[in-house]
Scaffold this active site. Structure first.
Site, PDB file in Angstrom:
ATOM      1  N   ASP A 128       0.860  -1.180   0.000  1.00 16.30           N
ATOM      2  CA  ASP A 128       0.000   0.000   0.000  1.00 16.30           C
ATOM      3  C   ASP A 128       0.902   1.237   0.000  1.00 16.30           C
ATOM      4  O   ASP A 128       1.785   1.355   0.847  1.00 16.30           O
ATOM      5  CB  ASP A 128      -0.840  -0.022   1.290  1.00 16.30           C
ATOM      6  CG  ASP A 128      -2.255   0.431   1.066  1.00 16.30           C
ATOM      7  OD1 ASP A 128      -2.427   1.434   0.374  1.00 16.30           O
ATOM      8  OD2 ASP A 128      -3.173  -0.210   1.611  1.00 16.30           O
ATOM      9  N   ASP A 230      -3.020   4.569  -2.522  1.00 19.97           N
ATOM     10  CA  ASP A 230      -4.088   4.964  -1.610  1.00 19.97           C
ATOM     11  C   ASP A 230      -4.556   6.388  -1.896  1.00 19.97           C
ATOM     12  O   ASP A 230      -3.730   7.308  -1.943  1.00 19.97           O
ATOM     13  CB  ASP A 230      -3.535   4.896  -0.176  1.00 19.97           C
ATOM     14  CG  ASP A 230      -4.566   5.296   0.855  1.00 19.97           C
ATOM     15  OD1 ASP A 230      -5.483   4.504   1.080  1.00 19.97           O
ATOM     16  OD2 ASP A 230      -4.449   6.394   1.432  1.00 19.97           O
ATOM     17  N   GLU A 284      -6.664   3.271  -5.828  1.00 25.05           N
ATOM     18  CA  GLU A 284      -7.898   3.296  -5.059  1.00 25.05           C
ATOM     19  C   GLU A 284      -8.742   4.413  -5.655  1.00 25.05           C
ATOM     20  O   GLU A 284      -8.323   5.561  -5.684  1.00 25.05           O
ATOM     21  CB  GLU A 284      -7.629   3.605  -3.591  1.00 25.05           C
ATOM     22  CG  GLU A 284      -8.913   3.538  -2.793  1.00 25.05           C
ATOM     23  CD  GLU A 284      -8.869   4.229  -1.443  1.00 25.05           C
ATOM     24  OE1 GLU A 284      -9.736   3.929  -0.630  1.00 25.05           O
ATOM     25  OE2 GLU A 284      -7.987   5.076  -1.212  1.00 25.05           O
ATOM     26  N   HIS A 350     -10.912  -3.204   3.836  1.00 24.54           N
ATOM     27  CA  HIS A 350     -10.761  -2.705   5.211  1.00 24.54           C
ATOM     28  C   HIS A 350     -11.548  -1.421   5.466  1.00 24.54           C
ATOM     29  O   HIS A 350     -11.561  -0.935   6.595  1.00 24.54           O
ATOM     30  CB  HIS A 350      -9.277  -2.458   5.480  1.00 24.54           C
ATOM     31  CG  HIS A 350      -8.742  -1.358   4.616  1.00 24.54           C
ATOM     32  ND1 HIS A 350      -8.618  -1.479   3.247  1.00 24.54           N
ATOM     33  CD2 HIS A 350      -8.367  -0.094   4.908  1.00 24.54           C
ATOM     34  CE1 HIS A 350      -8.178  -0.345   2.744  1.00 24.54           C
ATOM     35  NE2 HIS A 350      -8.011   0.513   3.731  1.00 24.54           N
ATOM     36  N   ASP A 351     -12.145  -0.853   4.427  1.00 24.83           N
ATOM     37  CA  ASP A 351     -12.958   0.359   4.614  1.00 24.83           C
ATOM     38  C   ASP A 351     -14.448   0.038   4.628  1.00 24.83           C
ATOM     39  O   ASP A 351     -15.285   0.959   4.590  1.00 24.83           O
ATOM     40  CB  ASP A 351     -12.670   1.369   3.493  1.00 24.83           C
ATOM     41  CG  ASP A 351     -11.272   1.955   3.595  1.00 24.83           C
ATOM     42  OD1 ASP A 351     -10.751   2.069   4.725  1.00 24.83           O
ATOM     43  OD2 ASP A 351     -10.702   2.293   2.540  1.00 24.83           O
TER      44      ASP A 351
HETATM   45  C1  GLC Z   1      -7.967   5.195   1.919  1.00 26.39           C
HETATM   46  C2  GLC Z   1      -7.787   3.971   2.788  1.00 26.39           C
HETATM   47  C3  GLC Z   1      -8.412   4.239   4.118  1.00 26.39           C
HETATM   48  C4  GLC Z   1      -7.698   5.406   4.752  1.00 26.39           C
HETATM   49  C5  GLC Z   1      -7.715   6.616   3.839  1.00 26.39           C
HETATM   50  C6  GLC Z   1      -6.736   7.635   4.285  1.00 26.39           C
HETATM   51  O1  GLC Z   1      -9.281   5.445   1.646  1.00 26.39           O
HETATM   52  O2  GLC Z   1      -8.323   2.852   2.150  1.00 26.39           O
HETATM   53  O3  GLC Z   1      -8.364   3.128   4.972  1.00 26.39           O
HETATM   54  O4  GLC Z   1      -8.328   5.722   5.959  1.00 26.39           O
HETATM   55  O5  GLC Z   1      -7.348   6.291   2.522  1.00 26.39           O
HETATM   56  O6  GLC Z   1      -5.442   7.177   4.050  1.00 26.39           O
END
Ligand code: GLC
Length: 578
Positions: A128, A230, A284, A350-351
């Site tokens: 990541d 990310d 993402e 994980h979100d």
């Molecule tokens: C992305 C990640 C998330 C995180 C956010 C800030 O959306 O998937 O878990 O909180 O970025 O880094």
């Protein structure tokens, strides 16, 4: 040396200069094969996977000890959520040193061994990369903050207070929703789209970009196989920070995503990093529309390999969702990328809360079949499937009732924001109980021992009460378990390129219970039938559909008479077609 005839030379010159077709299948009808298209990605939230030293937090040593299990799943790559040094304001998404391992997770030696052990088993590793922002405890930010003349000042976005308050920017995690934080040290505001401890990096600064490419090279040199970027769609900004229309935050992606020179930055990153290593890249977020998404992932753009669009995970709501809408979303994304570009397929991460709670049915009689059905879906669509740890077992939401039980900054600060705005906290808590990220972050359920075999200590987040029934040790032995169905399904995908590369065609678009589609590659054809409901479903397929064998079935029987099929609740069957 024998001289080549002039015609051959001419042909060579022409064929080398003609661009290769950038479509999924080339002119011979063969798919444009890539390892990352054929990959089945297993996502590990390291905090919650396996603790080896009893501190209640998962670690790299724990992951190493479970690699044989991971291999047994039939997945081919692991995506690890951030494991870098971090004060953990957002569980590692706030990085204070991109070249160090978070001590709770282990050491760099552990990392090197983990990578080696993964590669021994032919498992690739995707890291990541969190570079829209860093932690406020990163040395860059400490420097940047220290004075207006620091050489690091422009590593972040600062707004001098003598110019007045900057125009409003929405923050996803701030308890007031305000992305500007005033810092008296230099009488200026800094920007944080996420929490106050996650200041946004200034991508307009070439030095920042070079720092990031160097970091990526550091990991690529170690041999990692890919990067997940990310929140990167938000990285480029209009640094004049113009006013946005009132209420823009309800639709902030339209204003934040794919701004300014983002695509140039990605092309630069591609040239500096991706083109030099055999690594895959995934973003993402896929921007605001198909055009944005194509710009990110079409091969001739030289940016990324794939993106994951949120439309699919945004469908599930506490009050339920409509299957016809679900089908429309997945079908339109598939058709928009049928010729060019490549996408990821996922329903959880994980979100998100747990897969089965959001898209299936966690009632005791339906938890197993509906999870199997959803896993069949993810593993039979075009696109690279991403499976979140625990979904191969059918792990469920923990369903906290009180705000004090949550660990996630998004939940806690979201609650404070509702309080601050005088909103309905009870409604907020109900939503959280269904949708919170902590639901999807509870420890992996390995066995029926205390804390499900995750830790000997006190787990950082409680283990779900159902661990005595839902755990790897118990399900491993049961040939009909969700776990063993998952293994069969990864095998089916691996053995049948039609499920990776084949054309997708939706059947019965208006049917409210059944999602039916075919996949076709050359003369190989498969029919996927998924009953998304808790009721039996009878369907009639077009006469042209002639089924041959059952490839996989989540129940013991599959009923059909010619083109009439009868599906039990949450039944999922794949047939080969004549
Ligand atoms: C992305 C990640 C998330 C995180 C956010 C800030 O959306 O998937 O878990 O909180 O970025 O880094």
């Amino acid at each position: 040396m024998k001289r080549l005839p002039i015609l051959v030379l001419l042909w060579l010159a022409i064929s080398c200069s003609v661009k290769q077709p950038e479509t999924i299948s080339d002119m011979t009808g063969q798919p444009d094969k890539k390892w990352w298209k054929e990959a089945i990605v297993y996502q590990i939230y390291p905090r919650s996977f396996q603790d080896s030293d009893g501190n209640g937090v998962g670690d790299l040593e724990g992951i190493i000890s479970r690699l044989d299990y991971i291999k047994s799943l039939g997945v081919t790559a692991v995506w690890l959520n951030p494991i870098y040094a971090s004060p953990n304001d957002d569980n590692g998404y706030d990085i204070s040193d991109y070249r160090a391992i978070m001590p709770e997770f282990g050491t760099m030696q552990d990392f090197d061994r983990m990578l080696e052990e993964m590669h021994k088993r032919d498992i690739k590793l995707v890291m990541d990369m969190v570079v829209n922002h860093s932690s406020d405890e990163h040395a860059w930010f400490k420097q940047s903050r220290s004075s207006r003349t620091s050489p690091y000042r422009d590593y972040y976005h600062w707004w001098p207070a003598e110019k007045g308050k900057p125009n409003y920017r929405y923050s996803l995690f701030d308890e007031k929703g305000d992305a500007w934080k005033y810092d008296s040290l230099t009488n200026a505001y800094y920007l944080h789209y996420f929490s106050q401890k996650q200041p946004d990096l200034n991508w307009e600064n070439p030095k920042v970009r070079q720092e990031v490419y160097d970091i990526m090279k550091f990991w690529a040199e170690k041999g990692v196989d890919g990067f997940r970027l990310d929140a990167f769609q938000f990285a480029a900004k209009d640094t004049t920070f113009p006013a946005f229309p009132k209420g823009f935050e309800k639709n902030f992606v339209q204003y934040y995503a794919m701004q300014g020179n983002l695509h140039q930055y990605l092309q630069e990153m591609n040239e500096e990093v991706f083109s030099k290593y055999d690594v895959m890249s995934v973003a993402e977020g896929a921007g605001r529309n198909f055009e944005d998404a194509h710009k990110l992932v079409d091969e001739d753009r030289n940016e990324l390999n794939m993106a994951y669009a949120f439309d699919g995970v945004d469908i599930a709501k506490r009050e339920g969702y409509s299957l016809t809408h679900f089908k429309t979303v997945f079908s339109k994304w598939d058709s928009a990328f049928a010729e060019n570009g490549w996408l990821s397929i996922f329903l959880s991460n994980h979100d998100q809360a747990r897969l089965v709670n959001r898209y299936g049915n966690d009632a005791p009689e339906f938890r197993a079949p509906s999870t199997k059905m959803l896993n069949t879906f993810i593993l039979s669509m075009r696109g690279t499937p991403y499976v979140y740890y625990g979904d191969e077992l059918g792990m469920t939401n923990i369903g906290f009732d009180s705000i004090s039980q949550y660990q996630d900054i998004a939940a806690i600060n979201g609650y404070k924001k509702v309080l601050h705005e005088g909103g309905d906290v009870n409604a907020y808590l109900k939503d959280l109980k269904f949708a919170s990220r902590d639901n999807g972050r509870t420890p992996m359920q390995w066995d029926a021992s205390q804390h499900a075999g995750f830790t000997n200590g006190n787990p950082w987040l409680p283990v779900n009460q159902n661990y005595k029934q839902v755990n790897v040790a118990a399900k491993d032995k049961d040939p009909n378990s969700v776990l063993n169905h998952f293994r069969k399904m990864t095998q089916v995908r691996q053995e049948n390129p039609v499920l990776v590369y084949g054309d997708y065609k939706l059947l019965l678009p208006d049917h409210k219970q059944v999602y039916a589609y075919t996949r076709t590659l050359g003369d190989q054809k498969m029919l996927v039938l998924l009953n998304f409901s808790s009721e039996k479903a009878d369907i009639e397929l077009p006469a042209a559909v002639k089924v041959d064998d059952v490839v996989i079935n989540n129940l013991s029987t599959a009923e059909h008479k010619s083109t009439r099929f009868s599906l039990s609740p949450y039944q999922a069957v794949i047939y080969s077609l004549k």
